[in-house]
Design an enzyme around this catalytic site. Structure first.
Site, PDB file in Angstrom:
ATOM      1  N   ASP A   1      10.792 -12.567   0.336  1.00  0.00           N
ATOM      2  CA  ASP A   1      10.009 -11.342   0.565  1.00  0.00           C
ATOM      3  C   ASP A   1       8.825 -11.316  -0.406  1.00  0.00           C
ATOM      4  OD1 ASP A   1       9.359  -9.081   1.991  1.00  0.00           O
ATOM      5  OD2 ASP A   1      10.862  -7.786   1.056  1.00  0.00           O
TER       6      ASP A   1
ATOM      7  N   GLY B   1       0.821  -1.186   0.000  1.00  0.00           N
ATOM      8  CA  GLY B   1       0.000   0.000   0.000  1.00  0.00           C
ATOM      9  C   GLY B   1       0.863   1.245   0.000  1.00  0.00           C
ATOM     10  N   GLU B   2       2.117   1.061  -0.362  1.00  0.00           N
ATOM     11  CA  GLU B   2       3.041   2.192  -0.261  1.00  0.00           C
ATOM     12  C   GLU B   2       2.933   3.161  -1.441  1.00  0.00           C
ATOM     13  OE1 GLU B   2       6.653   0.562   2.374  1.00  0.00           O
ATOM     14  OE2 GLU B   2       6.124  -0.694   0.701  1.00  0.00           O
TER      15      GLU B   2
ATOM     16  N   SER C   1       5.381  -5.281  -1.215  1.00  0.00           N
ATOM     17  CA  SER C   1       5.462  -4.199  -2.189  1.00  0.00           C
ATOM     18  C   SER C   1       6.931  -3.828  -2.302  1.00  0.00           C
ATOM     19  CB  SER C   1       4.642  -2.999  -1.744  1.00  0.00           C
ATOM     20  OG  SER C   1       5.212  -2.404  -0.608  1.00  0.00           O
TER      21      SER C   1
HETATM   22 ZN    ZN Z   1      11.156  -5.749   4.961  1.00  0.00          ZN
END
Ligand code: ZN
Length: 388
Positions: free
Chosen positions: A285, A69-70, A289
């Protein structure tokens, strides 16, 4: 259900040579030079003589319930599908929140992990998020680690990052102490996963905690250590002082052009510079995002992390950076399992039957079992999730 894998070249990840491996239910029950079974039994016999047999990958950081959501609400990344992990040879994931612990919750994270377990994947979670004070599902870190079976630690707590809450060494020591004690009480490791940003402090806070308290460095598990060569140098110091460091396999072309090292390259570099191979891990990861910032911390692009990146990094380490096969394999199997206190990532009698047969040249995944269940058969994914 019995499955007998005949004559595979086994990396456990320690090389064992050619062996027969017997799976029964969810477990590996025997690894011998030759296993002969009564032919009246119902046995699935697989000729594995042409392949390597390796443990399923242990992915220590995946945003299983979505992240980010960045770049605004529209950029909240989707949830991981179980087949995203299976296609990438991953049999164990550890889910975490991340930057967003407001619209994303621990209830949702735990529910997602439980769902993945129902779909046949080994799934665990961390309580907490980037932020300090730590947010939890129950009343405390101790509560979550003690009473939530899937919860094995805390994180990823952000340091050296403009998106974190700028914790102090005292705050980090208290988090680690609580996680460590809760781990002792519940036979878990209580590891504190640390998201390390590009900030100038690098790992200073973790060294300060180890200097000024009784918390050992290896209670912390810093990730993204391949962001740039300065951070990698700090990571080498951390690993040589007794810690374990993690490299992120998902990346962007922009980051690689701006000083980030590929996870495989960072792994090779550390081995060349005398770091003990057991101190090094890689994670995907996945579903994070991947915001792309300019030098003024302004957002200029956006991508999403992929679980597949982990298997690709393992391949790249061996094929491109000449990392010995067993060491590259350990960085995505045994090593992350050990730092997290999971009895995973190894092939031995009594261990869970999480394993892959792979092509010896291309490393393509030919067959895969997770908890003894066939997931991939002759290169075809045969296990599906609820929605795909
Ligand atoms: Zn991280």
């Amino acid at each position: 259900m019995l499955t007998l894998l005949k004559g595979a070249c086994v990396f456990a990840p320690t090389p064992l040579g050619h062996k027969d491996v017997l799976l029964a239910g969810e477990k590996i029950i025997a690894i011998e030079d030759t296993i002969a079974l009564d032919s009246s039994l119902s046995i699935d016999i697989v000729d594995a003589t042409q392949y390597y047999l390796i443990p399923g990958l242990v992915d220590s950081l995946v945003h299983i319930s979505g992240g980010g959501g960045e770049a605004g609400f529209a950029s909240r990344t989707p949830q991981m599908n179980v087949t995203d992990a299976f296609r990438a040879g991953i049999t164990t994931v550890v889910g975490a929140l991340g930057t967003d612990d407001v619209s994303r919750t621990h209830s949702d994270l735990l529910a997602k992990a439980k769902g993945l377990r129902e779909e046949g994947l080994n799934a665990f979670i961390h309580t907490g998020s980037y932020h300090v004070p730590i947010k939890t599902l129950g009343e405390s870190i101790s509560h979550d680690i003690l009473f939530l079976h899937e919860c094995i630690g805390v994180g990823e707590v952000a340091i050296a990052d403009h998106r974190g809450r700028q914790p102090t060494a005292v705050e980090l020591a208290k988090i680690a102490a609580e996680a460590r004690t809760a781990g002792i009480l519940s036979k878990k490791q209580g590891t504190v996963s640390i998201h390390v940003g590009t900030g100038k402090q690098k790992l200073d806070l973790l060294f300060e905690v180890a200097r000024s308290s009784d918390i050992p460095l290896d209670q912390f598990y810093p990730t993204h250590m391949n962001r740039n060569s300065d951070l990698l140098m700090a990571g080498i110091e951390f690993a040589k002082a007794g810690g374990v460091i993690d490299f992120t396999a998902s990346t962007t072309q922009y980051d690689l052009a701006n000083g980030e090292l590929a996870a495989a390259e960072a792994l090779a570099y550390c081995l060349e510079h005398g770091v003990d191979a057991t101190r090094l891990t890689m994670s995907s990861d996945g579903h994070a995002s991947l915001p792309i910032y300019d030098k003024h911390n302004r957002l200029i692009g956006f991508e999403v992390g992929s679980e597949q990146a982990l298997y690709d990094a393992f391949k790249q380490a061996v094929l491109e950076f000449q990392v010995p096969f067993d060491k590259a394999l350990a960085s995505v199997t045994r090593n992350p399992a050990q730092v997290l206190g999971l009895h995973k990532g190894i092939l031995a009698p009594g261990c869970d039957a999480d394993c892959l047969l792979i092509d010896r040249e291309s490393f393509e995944i030919v067959d895969m079992w997770c908890l003894g269940k066939r997931i991939i058969k002759n290169k075809n994914l045969i296990a599906k999730g609820f929605f795909a």
